[in-house]
Design a protein around this motif. Structure first.
Motif, PDB file in Angstrom:
ATOM      1  N   PHE A 117       0.847  -1.182   0.000  1.00  0.00           N
ATOM      2  CA  PHE A 117       0.000   0.000   0.000  1.00  0.00           C
ATOM      3  C   PHE A 117       0.885   1.235   0.000  1.00  0.00           C
ATOM      4  N   ASN A 118       0.644   2.168  -0.902  1.00  0.00           N
ATOM      5  CA  ASN A 118       1.311   3.471  -0.918  1.00  0.00           C
ATOM      6  C   ASN A 118       0.387   4.417  -0.153  1.00  0.00           C
ATOM      7  N   LEU A 119       0.910   5.064   0.882  1.00  0.00           N
ATOM      8  CA  LEU A 119       0.092   5.817   1.828  1.00  0.00           C
ATOM      9  C   LEU A 119       0.420   7.299   1.863  1.00  0.00           C
ATOM     10  N   SER A 120      -0.482   8.059   2.438  1.00  0.00           N
ATOM     11  CA  SER A 120      -0.166   9.418   2.870  1.00  0.00           C
ATOM     12  C   SER A 120       0.063   9.343   4.368  1.00  0.00           C
ATOM     13  N   GLY A 121       0.565  10.402   4.960  1.00  0.00           N
ATOM     14  CA  GLY A 121       0.772  10.408   6.400  1.00  0.00           C
ATOM     15  C   GLY A 121       2.222  10.146   6.770  1.00  0.00           C
ATOM     16  N   GLY A 122       2.424   9.637   7.972  1.00  0.00           N
ATOM     17  CA  GLY A 122       3.763   9.449   8.520  1.00  0.00           C
ATOM     18  C   GLY A 122       4.595   8.403   7.817  1.00  0.00           C
ATOM     19  N   ASN A 123       3.980   7.406   7.230  1.00  0.00           N
ATOM     20  CA  ASN A 123       4.690   6.368   6.495  1.00  0.00           C
ATOM     21  C   ASN A 123       4.289   6.410   5.033  1.00  0.00           C
ATOM     22  N   ASP A 124       5.199   5.999   4.189  1.00  0.00           N
ATOM     23  CA  ASP A 124       4.944   6.042   2.752  1.00  0.00           C
ATOM     24  C   ASP A 124       4.363   4.748   2.207  1.00  0.00           C
ATOM     25  N   PHE A 125       4.717   3.634   2.848  1.00  0.00           N
ATOM     26  CA  PHE A 125       4.247   2.329   2.387  1.00  0.00           C
ATOM     27  C   PHE A 125       3.893   1.464   3.582  1.00  0.00           C
ATOM     28  N   LEU A 126       2.995   0.546   3.336  1.00  0.00           N
ATOM     29  CA  LEU A 126       2.676  -0.499   4.286  1.00  0.00           C
ATOM     30  C   LEU A 126       2.685  -1.805   3.506  1.00  0.00           C
ATOM     31  N   LEU A 127       3.503  -2.750   3.958  1.00  0.00           N
ATOM     32  CA  LEU A 127       3.626  -4.043   3.302  1.00  0.00           C
ATOM     33  C   LEU A 127       3.055  -5.114   4.217  1.00  0.00           C
ATOM     34  N   ARG A 128       2.187  -5.941   3.678  1.00  0.00           N
ATOM     35  CA  ARG A 128       1.738  -7.123   4.406  1.00  0.00           C
ATOM     36  C   ARG A 128       2.577  -8.277   3.885  1.00  0.00           C
ATOM     37  N   VAL A 129       3.285  -8.952   4.792  1.00  0.00           N
ATOM     38  CA  VAL A 129       4.196 -10.014   4.392  1.00  0.00           C
ATOM     39  C   VAL A 129       3.929 -11.276   5.207  1.00  0.00           C
ATOM     40  N   ALA A 130       4.354 -12.408   4.648  1.00  0.00           N
ATOM     41  CA  ALA A 130       4.268 -13.696   5.332  1.00  0.00           C
ATOM     42  C   ALA A 130       5.667 -14.288   5.373  1.00  0.00           C
ATOM     43  N   ALA A 131       5.988 -14.934   6.503  1.00  0.00           N
ATOM     44  CA  ALA A 131       7.317 -15.520   6.669  1.00  0.00           C
ATOM     45  C   ALA A 131       7.206 -16.837   7.431  1.00  0.00           C
ATOM     46  N   SER A 132       8.250 -17.629   7.320  1.00  0.00           N
ATOM     47  CA  SER A 132       8.252 -18.932   7.982  1.00  0.00           C
ATOM     48  C   SER A 132       8.600 -18.840   9.465  1.00  0.00           C
ATOM     49  N   SER A 133       9.279 -17.760   9.873  1.00  0.00           N
ATOM     50  CA  SER A 133       9.695 -17.619  11.273  1.00  0.00           C
ATOM     51  C   SER A 133      10.089 -16.173  11.541  1.00  0.00           C
ATOM     52  N   ALA A 134      10.324 -15.877  12.807  1.00  0.00           N
ATOM     53  CA  ALA A 134      10.793 -14.538  13.170  1.00  0.00           C
ATOM     54  C   ALA A 134      12.159 -14.265  12.549  1.00  0.00           C
ATOM     55  N   ASP A 135      13.020 -15.280  12.516  1.00  0.00           N
ATOM     56  CA  ASP A 135      14.334 -15.114  11.891  1.00  0.00           C
ATOM     57  C   ASP A 135      14.201 -14.826  10.403  1.00  0.00           C
ATOM     58  N   ALA A 136      13.301 -15.526   9.743  1.00  0.00           N
ATOM     59  CA  ALA A 136      13.093 -15.302   8.306  1.00  0.00           C
ATOM     60  C   ALA A 136      12.537 -13.907   8.056  1.00  0.00           C
ATOM     61  N   LEU A 137      11.655 -13.435   8.937  1.00  0.00           N
ATOM     62  CA  LEU A 137      11.115 -12.083   8.806  1.00  0.00           C
ATOM     63  C   LEU A 137      12.226 -11.051   8.980  1.00  0.00           C
ATOM     64  N   ARG A 138      13.063 -11.229  10.000  1.00  0.00           N
ATOM     65  CA  ARG A 138      14.190 -10.319  10.214  1.00  0.00           C
ATOM     66  C   ARG A 138      15.106 -10.301   8.990  1.00  0.00           C
ATOM     67  N   ASP A 139      15.436 -11.475   8.461  1.00  0.00           N
ATOM     68  CA  ASP A 139      16.293 -11.546   7.276  1.00  0.00           C
ATOM     69  C   ASP A 139      15.646 -10.859   6.080  1.00  0.00           C
ATOM     70  N   PHE A 140      14.339 -11.051   5.906  1.00  0.00           N
ATOM     71  CA  PHE A 140      13.611 -10.399   4.807  1.00  0.00           C
ATOM     72  C   PHE A 140      13.745  -8.885   4.917  1.00  0.00           C
ATOM     73  N   ILE A 141      13.534  -8.355   6.120  1.00  0.00           N
ATOM     74  CA  ILE A 141      13.604  -6.900   6.312  1.00  0.00           C
ATOM     75  C   ILE A 141      15.015  -6.393   6.032  1.00  0.00           C
ATOM     76  N   LEU A 142      16.016  -7.074   6.560  1.00  0.00           N
ATOM     77  CA  LEU A 142      17.394  -6.630   6.362  1.00  0.00           C
ATOM     78  C   LEU A 142      17.858  -6.798   4.918  1.00  0.00           C
TER      79      LEU A 142
END
Length: 160
Positions: free
Chosen positions: A105-130
């Motif tokens: 989602f491309n937004l107005s306001g304080g943030n420019d985007f909002l991404l809904r993501v799915a991951a296999s684990s917290a570690d996988a989510l962290r790796d995805f973000i980095l």
């Protein structure tokens, strides 16, 4: 007012078809026709016209992501450092093509985007973000929120 900003002109039959499809997009044509009181051939033509007019964009399947090995979902808020069309378009194209991204989602306001993501684990989510988000040029800030529960709302149905 530009065409894309004008509300679509829909009669009660079109609205009835949309209500049925919004509840269950797999409803057979003959059942939709019966629900709105028209012939199946007329119903098929109406649905085709709704697609051609851009009112119906497609039919979607709601998949149990945990069954696919992706039990963790999150919303990632992204803020860009600059807001040029090039940077916005670049990140939008980049994010939409990433593995695990469900929606962007491309937004107005304080943030420019909002991404809904799915991951296999917290570690996988962290790796995805980095690896895919914070490493993208122009990203100033991210904030991640885990999704505990998700339900599709019926707000669109009330407009019909």
């Amino acid at each position: 007012m530009p065409n894309e900003m004008r509300p679509a002109e829909l009669d009660e039959t079109d609205r009835g078809i949309l209500r049925v499809l919004a509840r269950d997009a797999r409803t057979p044509n003959n059942a939709i026709a019966a629900a709105v009181g028209i012939a199946p051939s007329t119903c098929l033509g109406r649905i085709r016209a709704l697609r051609e007019r851009g009112i119906v964009h497609g039919h979607h399947t709601d998949i149990d992501l945990a069954a696919l090995g992706l039990p963790l979902q999150a919303m990632i808020a992204v803020r860009l450092g600059a807001h040029t069309r090039g940077q916005v378009d670049s990140f939008l194209d980049h994010a939409a093509g990433l593995p695990g991204v469900i929606s962007v989602f491309n937004l107005s306001g304080g943030n420019d985007f909002l991404l809904r993501v799915a991951a296999s684990s917290a570690d996988a989510l962290r790796d995805f973000i980095l690896d895919h988000i914070t490493s993208h040029p122009g990203i100033q800030h991210t904030e991640t929120s885990l999704i505990f529960t998700h339900r599709r709302g019926a707000a669109a149905l009330s407009a019909l």
